[in-house]
Design a protein around this motif. Sequence first.
Motif, mmCIF file in Angstrom:
data_model
loop_
_atom_site.group_PDB
_atom_site.id
_atom_site.type_symbol
_atom_site.label_atom_id
_atom_site.label_comp_id
_atom_site.label_asym_id
_atom_site.label_seq_id
_atom_site.Cartn_x
_atom_site.Cartn_y
_atom_site.Cartn_z
ATOM 1 N N UNK A 156 49.324 -35.620 -26.521
ATOM 2 C CA UNK A 156 48.353 -36.679 -26.248
ATOM 3 C C UNK A 156 49.025 -37.979 -25.851
ATOM 4 N N UNK A 157 50.141 -38.292 -26.485
ATOM 5 C CA UNK A 157 50.854 -39.535 -26.205
ATOM 6 C C UNK A 157 52.336 -39.244 -26.014
ATOM 7 N N UNK A 158 52.955 -39.943 -25.059
ATOM 8 C CA UNK A 158 54.396 -39.864 -24.815
ATOM 9 C C UNK A 158 54.902 -38.426 -24.727
ATOM 10 N N UNK A 159 54.353 -37.611 -23.831
ATOM 11 C CA UNK A 159 54.765 -36.202 -23.764
ATOM 12 C C UNK A 159 56.245 -36.012 -23.468
ATOM 13 N N UNK A 160 56.860 -36.969 -22.769
ATOM 14 C CA UNK A 160 58.280 -36.827 -22.434
ATOM 15 C C UNK A 160 59.178 -37.072 -23.630
ATOM 16 N N UNK A 161 58.598 -37.601 -24.720
ATOM 17 C CA UNK A 161 59.377 -37.834 -25.932
ATOM 18 C C UNK A 161 59.052 -36.836 -27.033
ATOM 19 N N UNK A 162 58.148 -35.908 -26.751
ATOM 20 C CA UNK A 162 57.706 -34.966 -27.768
ATOM 21 C C UNK A 162 58.343 -33.589 -27.545
ATOM 22 N N UNK A 163 58.463 -32.799 -28.619
ATOM 23 C CA UNK A 163 59.023 -31.448 -28.485
ATOM 24 C C UNK A 163 58.061 -30.513 -27.756
#
Length: 471
Positions: free
Chosen positions: A63-70
């Motif tokens: 939902x938020x910041x997909x490039x920072x999520x696993x």
Amino acid sequence: MGSEGIFGAIYYLLFGGIIGYNLNDQIGMLPGQPVVNFRQFSGYINIDSNATRSLFYYFVEAEEDPLDKPLTIWLSGGPGCSSVGDSFFGVGPFIITSNAHGLKRNPYAWNKVSNMLFIDSPVGTGWSYSNTKRDYQVGDSSTNSDLVIFLLKWFEKYPIFKYRDLFLGGTSYAGHFVPNFAKTLLQHNNQSKIYNFNLKGIVLGNPVLRLKLDILAEHELYVSKGMIPKKLYKLILKQCFEIDENNYSDNVAPWSQSCQRPMRKSLMIAFNVTSVQEAKQRQFDFRRTPCDGKIEDLISGKEVTKITDEVDMCIPFRTNFYFNIPEVQKVFRGNRTNSRYPWMSCFPGLNYNLFDKDTDMLPTLKQILLHSVSITIFSGDEDGAIPMIGTLKHVKMLAKDMNLNLTKNEAWHDREKKEGGWLYSYEDLLTFMTVKGANHHVPFSKPSQALFIFRKHVFYAITRLLNEAHN
């Protein structure tokens, strides 16, 4: 906008929006879907060079910041149950509305903390297919091989996720799929000098780990709840004496007829029904009764629900209807073979290797733990198919074999202070969590607690591993 903001926007445009994603597979809006701020993708990955065998997938950004999520890969069990369909039962971003013609937001969606990839596996599940008849004779080995090929090819389409922290999860027979998959990825890492999968952990819900013992645990559960007489349970133990927790073997013989007869009787008595088939349909939730909705009501636009103890038991029924709407299949780009058979959340005709189902998965879990990859197992305490009491025995056996000390033994609650269940943690590497009031599918029956387990598992595992790296 400052220089950092400009750089971030350019990075996202290039690597998150063009180079790093396969925009040809992007979904605009699913029929009846509310507006969301994350992207969705779906399509096929060809497993063989001739495109005669393909696995279908559904990918949802965080939902938020997909490039920072696993990245988390979710696999459903069965074997033969659609992971894509399962995403609408409580794990994914949407739930089917009461009239089955639209979608509503899932407040406990797992893409709140991770990018989510749902794969219909093995071949014959959901919209995954093969043009070769023998490919439908599947088992643990062929399923695992296809998943590895799938992931490598999926990373070619979505290279931005190739080096992301990776988690594997699933329920039921995913107790075979996920550990086998994890083991193969770790073996690849030991052999490859070019690329390593960044596997951080696995999470399993009500998993099949030692099937014969899981079946015996069913009747132990029923007698403990007063659902069958003690005399019948003692007869089952007497006639089904071939194995126990200490001598489980992959080569266990089929149940004898003298063993099967009292077990069949036990099932029918436990659920007060006249057929074993009806009893098995009730096993997945031994307290709540199944949905009794009629397809004609959904066709006419009526609402079909059956809410028992805050659980809408008709969500799977409505999901089956929604996935058979032609416009839904068109937007998903599913059913590209134009099959005349209806979409089914679980395909009953899958020809799966019976011997594989009896495989002891504890040695595979041990190999994963030896690579310092964390394992979290959660189990609904109202599941009569893979009972919690049996799974807890397996976890204790695994911990004992690895000399892992029990470091936590306590009650737990979710973020909303809802009662969770009981927590057993073995040196923060192996964790078992019971979920009070949950059935065979915890994200479906207790979604708030399931998200809490996942959130804690994902971020705690990452934090622990990072701390170890710095020390």
